[in-house]
Design a protein around this motif. Structure first.
Motif, PDB file in Angstrom:
ATOM      1  N   GLY A   1      -2.162 -32.682 -60.510  1.00  0.00           N
ATOM      2  CA  GLY A   1      -2.992 -32.719 -59.319  1.00  0.00           C
ATOM      3  C   GLY A   1      -2.306 -33.179 -58.054  1.00  0.00           C
ATOM      4  O   GLY A   1      -2.960 -33.430 -57.047  1.00  0.00           O
ATOM      5  N   ALA A   2      -0.989 -33.297 -58.074  1.00  0.00           N
ATOM      6  CA  ALA A   2      -0.269 -33.771 -56.896  1.00  0.00           C
ATOM      7  C   ALA A   2       0.008 -32.662 -55.882  1.00  0.00           C
ATOM      8  O   ALA A   2       0.393 -32.940 -54.756  1.00  0.00           O
ATOM      9  N   GLY A   3      -0.177 -31.401 -56.271  1.00  0.00           N
ATOM     10  CA  GLY A   3       0.031 -30.294 -55.347  1.00  0.00           C
ATOM     11  C   GLY A   3       1.351 -29.573 -55.504  1.00  0.00           C
ATOM     12  O   GLY A   3       1.754 -28.822 -54.619  1.00  0.00           O
ATOM     13  N   LYS A   4       2.028 -29.780 -56.632  1.00  0.00           N
ATOM     14  CA  LYS A   4       3.331 -29.134 -56.835  1.00  0.00           C
ATOM     15  C   LYS A   4       3.212 -27.607 -56.831  1.00  0.00           C
ATOM     16  O   LYS A   4       3.978 -26.919 -56.152  1.00  0.00           O
ATOM     17  N   THR A   5       2.252 -27.091 -57.570  1.00  0.00           N
ATOM     18  CA  THR A   5       2.073 -25.640 -57.652  1.00  0.00           C
ATOM     19  C   THR A   5       1.676 -25.077 -56.294  1.00  0.00           C
ATOM     20  O   THR A   5       2.194 -24.042 -55.871  1.00  0.00           O
ATOM     21  N   ALA A   6       0.780 -25.747 -55.600  1.00  0.00           N
ATOM     22  CA  ALA A   6       0.348 -25.288 -54.281  1.00  0.00           C
ATOM     23  C   ALA A   6       1.527 -25.229 -53.311  1.00  0.00           C
ATOM     24  O   ALA A   6       1.689 -24.246 -52.570  1.00  0.00           O
ATOM     25  N   LEU A   7       2.370 -26.248 -53.339  1.00  0.00           N
ATOM     26  CA  LEU A   7       3.532 -26.288 -52.451  1.00  0.00           C
ATOM     27  C   LEU A   7       4.501 -25.151 -52.762  1.00  0.00           C
ATOM     28  O   LEU A   7       4.955 -24.444 -51.855  1.00  0.00           O
ATOM     29  N   VAL A   8       4.794 -24.958 -54.027  1.00  0.00           N
ATOM     30  CA  VAL A   8       5.741 -23.902 -54.402  1.00  0.00           C
ATOM     31  C   VAL A   8       5.189 -22.525 -54.030  1.00  0.00           C
ATOM     32  O   VAL A   8       5.923 -21.669 -53.522  1.00  0.00           O
ATOM     33  N   MET A   9       3.893 -22.306 -54.245  1.00  0.00           N
ATOM     34  CA  MET A   9       3.308 -21.018 -53.872  1.00  0.00           C
ATOM     35  C   MET A   9       3.342 -20.809 -52.361  1.00  0.00           C
ATOM     36  O   MET A   9       3.577 -19.691 -51.889  1.00  0.00           O
ATOM     37  N   GLN A  10       3.161 -21.868 -51.588  1.00  0.00           N
ATOM     38  CA  GLN A  10       3.290 -21.745 -50.135  1.00  0.00           C
ATOM     39  C   GLN A  10       4.715 -21.348 -49.775  1.00  0.00           C
ATOM     40  O   GLN A  10       4.925 -20.482 -48.923  1.00  0.00           O
ATOM     41  N   TRP A  11       5.684 -21.972 -50.416  1.00  0.00           N
ATOM     42  CA  TRP A  11       7.087 -21.623 -50.166  1.00  0.00           C
ATOM     43  C   TRP A  11       7.367 -20.168 -50.540  1.00  0.00           C
ATOM     44  O   TRP A  11       8.068 -19.469 -49.814  1.00  0.00           O
ATOM     45  N   VAL A  12       6.843 -19.733 -51.667  1.00  0.00           N
ATOM     46  CA  VAL A  12       7.058 -18.351 -52.113  1.00  0.00           C
ATOM     47  C   VAL A  12       6.480 -17.374 -51.086  1.00  0.00           C
ATOM     48  O   VAL A  12       7.161 -16.425 -50.668  1.00  0.00           O
ATOM     49  N   PHE A  13       5.239 -17.589 -50.667  1.00  0.00           N
ATOM     50  CA  PHE A  13       4.628 -16.684 -49.694  1.00  0.00           C
ATOM     51  C   PHE A  13       5.339 -16.749 -48.352  1.00  0.00           C
ATOM     52  O   PHE A  13       5.513 -15.721 -47.696  1.00  0.00           O
ATOM     53  N   ASP A  14       5.759 -17.927 -47.926  1.00  0.00           N
ATOM     54  CA  ASP A  14       6.502 -18.036 -46.674  1.00  0.00           C
ATOM     55  C   ASP A  14       7.836 -17.306 -46.764  1.00  0.00           C
ATOM     56  O   ASP A  14       8.242 -16.625 -45.821  1.00  0.00           O
TER      57      ASP A  14
END
Length: 87
Positions: free
Chosen positions: A2-15
């Motif tokens: 729940g710390a946001g690791k997946t969300a962060l990586v997906m943001q990086w991928v889309f960026d």
């Protein structure tokens, strides 16, 4: 969790996909289905709350924002592969 690791990586991928039109990406996630990963990005691009997207509870005002985000995301998603189990 729940710390946001997946969300962060997906943001990086889309960026990264947005910055480099030749880039392709593959994502393997054992905790979340592909639809949930993409819903998060749709919320990010559309600026519509994730709960409304996840629950498919959009108003007419939100629908226009989501449609615009889908158009923006479409070329990126075309270069993204999300692998499903079994890996």
């Amino acid at each position: 969790p729940g710390a946001g690791k997946t969300a962060l990586v997906m943001q990086w991928v889309f960026d990264a996909l947005d910055l480099d039109p030749a880039l392709k990406a593959a994502v393997v996630n054992v905790e979340m289905p592909a639809a949930a990963l993409l819903d998060r990005q749709l919320a990010r691009f559309s600026k519509v709350p994730l709960t409304l997207i996840r629950d498919r509870a959009l108003t007419a005002d939100h629908t226009a924002k989501v449609d615009a985000a889908v158009s923006e995301m479409e070329p990126l998603v075309g270069r993204l592969a999300v692998l499903d189990p079994p890996y």
